[in-house]
Design a protein around this motif. Structure first.
Motif, PDB file in Angstrom:
ATOM      1  N   ASN A   4       3.582   7.906  -1.296  1.00 42.47           N
ATOM      2  CA  ASN A   4       2.622   6.801  -1.293  1.00 42.47           C
ATOM      3  C   ASN A   4       2.148   6.457   0.109  1.00 42.47           C
ATOM      4  O   ASN A   4       1.997   5.290   0.462  1.00 42.47           O
ATOM      5  N   LYS A   6      -0.248   5.873   3.295  1.00 43.60           N
ATOM      6  CA  LYS A   6      -1.570   5.279   3.454  1.00 43.60           C
ATOM      7  C   LYS A   6      -2.280   5.946   4.636  1.00 43.60           C
ATOM      8  O   LYS A   6      -1.650   6.268   5.653  1.00 43.60           O
ATOM      9  N   LEU A   8      -5.577   5.611   7.359  1.00 43.26           N
ATOM     10  CA  LEU A   8      -6.569   4.722   7.969  1.00 43.26           C
ATOM     11  C   LEU A   8      -7.482   5.539   8.859  1.00 43.26           C
ATOM     12  O   LEU A   8      -7.014   6.289   9.723  1.00 43.26           O
ATOM     13  N   ASP A  41      -7.447   4.911   2.661  1.00 45.67           N
ATOM     14  CA  ASP A  41      -7.119   3.586   2.143  1.00 45.67           C
ATOM     15  C   ASP A  41      -7.763   2.466   2.957  1.00 45.67           C
ATOM     16  O   ASP A  41      -8.321   1.515   2.401  1.00 45.67           O
ATOM     17  N   PHE A  42      -7.666   2.581   4.288  1.00 40.09           N
ATOM     18  CA  PHE A  42      -8.211   1.565   5.193  1.00 40.09           C
ATOM     19  C   PHE A  42      -9.279   2.209   6.074  1.00 40.09           C
ATOM     20  O   PHE A  42      -9.114   3.334   6.556  1.00 40.09           O
ATOM     21  N   LYS A  77     -12.739   0.353  -0.433  1.00 42.65           N
ATOM     22  CA  LYS A  77     -11.867   0.500   0.735  1.00 42.65           C
ATOM     23  C   LYS A  77     -11.446  -0.852   1.294  1.00 42.65           C
ATOM     24  O   LYS A  77     -12.178  -1.843   1.178  1.00 42.65           O
ATOM     25  N   GLU A  78     -10.280  -0.858   1.893  1.00 38.54           N
ATOM     26  CA  GLU A  78      -9.817  -2.052   2.601  1.00 38.54           C
ATOM     27  C   GLU A  78     -10.341  -1.965   4.032  1.00 38.54           C
ATOM     28  O   GLU A  78      -9.870  -1.138   4.826  1.00 38.54           O
ATOM     29  N   TYR A 163       2.335  -3.937   8.890  1.00 40.97           N
ATOM     30  CA  TYR A 163       2.591  -2.609   9.457  1.00 40.97           C
ATOM     31  C   TYR A 163       2.867  -2.752  10.948  1.00 40.97           C
ATOM     32  O   TYR A 163       2.232  -3.563  11.634  1.00 40.97           O
ATOM     33  N   ASP A 217       4.781   4.937   7.003  1.00 38.82           N
ATOM     34  CA  ASP A 217       4.060   4.626   5.774  1.00 38.82           C
ATOM     35  C   ASP A 217       2.555   4.798   5.901  1.00 38.82           C
ATOM     36  O   ASP A 217       1.862   4.947   4.897  1.00 38.82           O
ATOM     37  N   ILE A 218       2.032   4.730   7.136  1.00 34.67           N
ATOM     38  CA  ILE A 218       0.588   4.764   7.335  1.00 34.67           C
ATOM     39  C   ILE A 218       0.279   5.475   8.644  1.00 34.67           C
ATOM     40  O   ILE A 218       1.032   5.342   9.619  1.00 34.67           O
TER      41      ILE A 218
END
Length: 517
Positions: A4, A6, A8, A41-42, A77-78, A163, A217-218
């Motif tokens: 999962n 993320k 950016l 995602d971002f 999108k965020e 984050y 995570d990102i």
């Protein structure tokens, strides 16, 4: 590696260092269309800032109408903006800096110098209270292991920060460093971790993969790697890897279209790594200075490497030259630039010098046109910076009969000094550049100061033709510098500075060379 993770993309924000945060509207629409169709995602669309000095473009301030359009173009999108902690305080948030962002922006990142972590914590609380996700982008990752005490300020922020990013500001960390730093940060906080890699040593991909394998995570990337200095991990490269390794579906048709558009932009700005960026990454040296030196195209790579090495060792220029003595030797000086008018009007310039009974000296701002004027018997001075000394030797093979003088910037010189042995005997340095604070190593500033130190009170410029409208960023920087030097020179008491030929530079009075013959 987690399933999962993320992603950016921060192309508009980090790429803005090359475009002054202005991008063509059509290009941004291409970009937004691609982002909407890709597993991103971002999307970080720029900075949000209080007013700062100088011009900074649309995606540095991100006014509401810009954010509204971007959200319309990327509804799934965020969207994210970033704050530069050194400029932003809690009071700015309380006064409404981000209020208009609330309908469009999901997350606010904060770029943080580790020494300001405690102050950043207060800023984060203010952002969180307004409903934003908050991410810390903590810089200078390669220096953390030497002094990790700043991480103690993370205590109590687990419910505030979404984050915590490790930022390889210098682009010089190795995969083992990534693993060790992840473990170090994880020992201090349970906040999800992120990684932002620069590509000075072309390690951004493997470092990012290592960060993901270590539990991050990102992670960040940009289209074609567009970003400050050597740039970042390429979004297209990361997605290609993840499509293969994690079977993440990628719309390669949309990806290829936006990559093609940004490749055209790269031809103009030429981001990506090079030897100076590699060296700065390996030595953990700031990229801002390298970016300026490389962009100005004034210094060869060897000079830049030498200057960076001097910085690392805290060494100043240790080669001093005899100083050009001030005198009243000349009443008039013709200052020759690199523009084509220096060649086009060379016969008339020579006639002007002859007519003034050699009271006029010729000061070259660089070595571009020296061969055209070797047959002029007046005193000539070559103002040299960067690789101009080498150019001089290419232009003039036989120095045995040369009586001209080579002029260098005042001691100490930022780049250090490398002077070919063949011209040391005819080389001098200026005592100081007194009429401008803009630069000490501009050929134009050097030439004007030389003329003034020689007593000239009438200066005529030739070959400073200016630049066309469609110039690249490097030329734009040089044009700005030259304009400021000219403006400062015009204000010198008792000195008249005019141009013999038409120019795009402002504020210069034109006196036709031919009217004086």
């Amino acid at each position: 590696m987690k399933n999962n993770i993320k992603l950016l993309d921060c192309t508009l924000r980090d790429g803005g260092y090359y475009t002054n945060w202005d991008f063509d509207d059509t290009l941004v629409e291409f970009y937004a269309e691609a982002m909407e169709s890709l597993p991103i995602d971002f999307v970080e669309v720029g900075y949000r800032s209080i007013p700062l000095e100088g011009y900074l473009g649309k995606y540095f301030y991100c006014p509401e109408y810009v954010l509204k359009k971007l959200k319309f173009l990327m509804p799934s999108k965020e969207l994210t903006v970033i704050l530069n902690e050194k400029d932003i305080r809690v009071s700015h948030i309380e006064e409404g800096l981000l209020d208009s962002c609330i309908p469009y922006i999901s997350m606010v990142r904060i770029a943080i110098d580790p020494k300001n972590m405690q102050r950043a914590g207060e800023l984060a609380k203010s952002l969180k209270a307004r409903g934003f996700k908050v991410a810390f982008n903590v810089m200078y990752m390669s220096n953390w292991k030497a002094n990790a005490s700043f991480l103690d300020h993370l205590e109590g922020l687990d419910d505030v920060i979404n984050y915590f990013y490790m930022v390889d500001s210098y682009g010089g960390v190795m995969p083992e460093d990534v693993k060790e730093t992840v473990a170090l940060v994880r020992s201090k906080t349970n906040v999800p971790l992120g990684f932002h890699g620069h590509d000075n040593l072309e390690m951004a991909l493997i470092n990012t993969i290592t960060a993901l394998d270590a539990g991050c995570d990102i992670v960040d990337a940009t289209i074609t790697g567009m970003g400050r200095g050597a740039g970042n991990l390429k979004t297209e490269l990361l997605l290609t890897y993840l499509e293969n390794a994690k079977e993440i579906p990628v719309a390669f048709r949309e990806l290829s279209k936006v990559v093609s558009e940004f490749e055209e932009l790269r031809k103009q700005y030429q981001w990506g790594t090079s030897l100076p960026y590699m060296f700065s990454g390996a030595k953990s040296l700031p990229q801002k200075q390298v970016m300026e030196w490389v962009g100005m195209n004034r210094y060869p790579l060897g000079c830049i490497i030498n200057a960076l090495n001097n910085q690392k060792q805290d060494v100043k220029d240790n080669f001093k030259l005899p100083v050009l003595e001030k005198s009243n030797k000349h009443k008039t000086a013709v200052v020759l630039g690199a523009g084509k008018t220096s060649k086009v009007h060379k016969i008339a310039i020579k006639r002007f010098i002859e007519k003034t009974n050699l009271e006029t000296c010729l000061v070259h701002a660089g070595a571009r046109n020296i061969v055209e004027y070797l047959d002029v018997s007046c005193d000539q001075y070559y103002s040299l910076v960067g690789f101009e000394s080498d150019k001089l030797l290419i232009e003039i093979r036989d120095l045995s009969n040369i009586t001209q003088v080579c002029i260098y910037p005042p001691f100490p010189r930022l780049m250090g000094t490398t002077i070919p042995a063949k011209i040391k005997s005819i080389s001098k340095e200026l005592e100081a550049i007194t009429f401008t604070n803009v630069t000490s190593d501009s050929p134009l500033a050097l030439a004007i100061q030389t003329a003034i130190d020689l007593g000239a009170r009438k200066l005529y410029l030739v070959g400073f033709d200016g630049y066309d409208v469609n110039i690249n960023q490097n030329q734009f920087v040089i044009a700005q510098e030259n304009q400021q030097v000219i403006d400062d020179a015009i204000s010198i008491d008792g000195v008249s500075i005019k141009t013999f030929t038409p120019t795009k530079y402002k504020n210069l009075e034109i006196v036709s060379l031919y009217s004086l013959l």
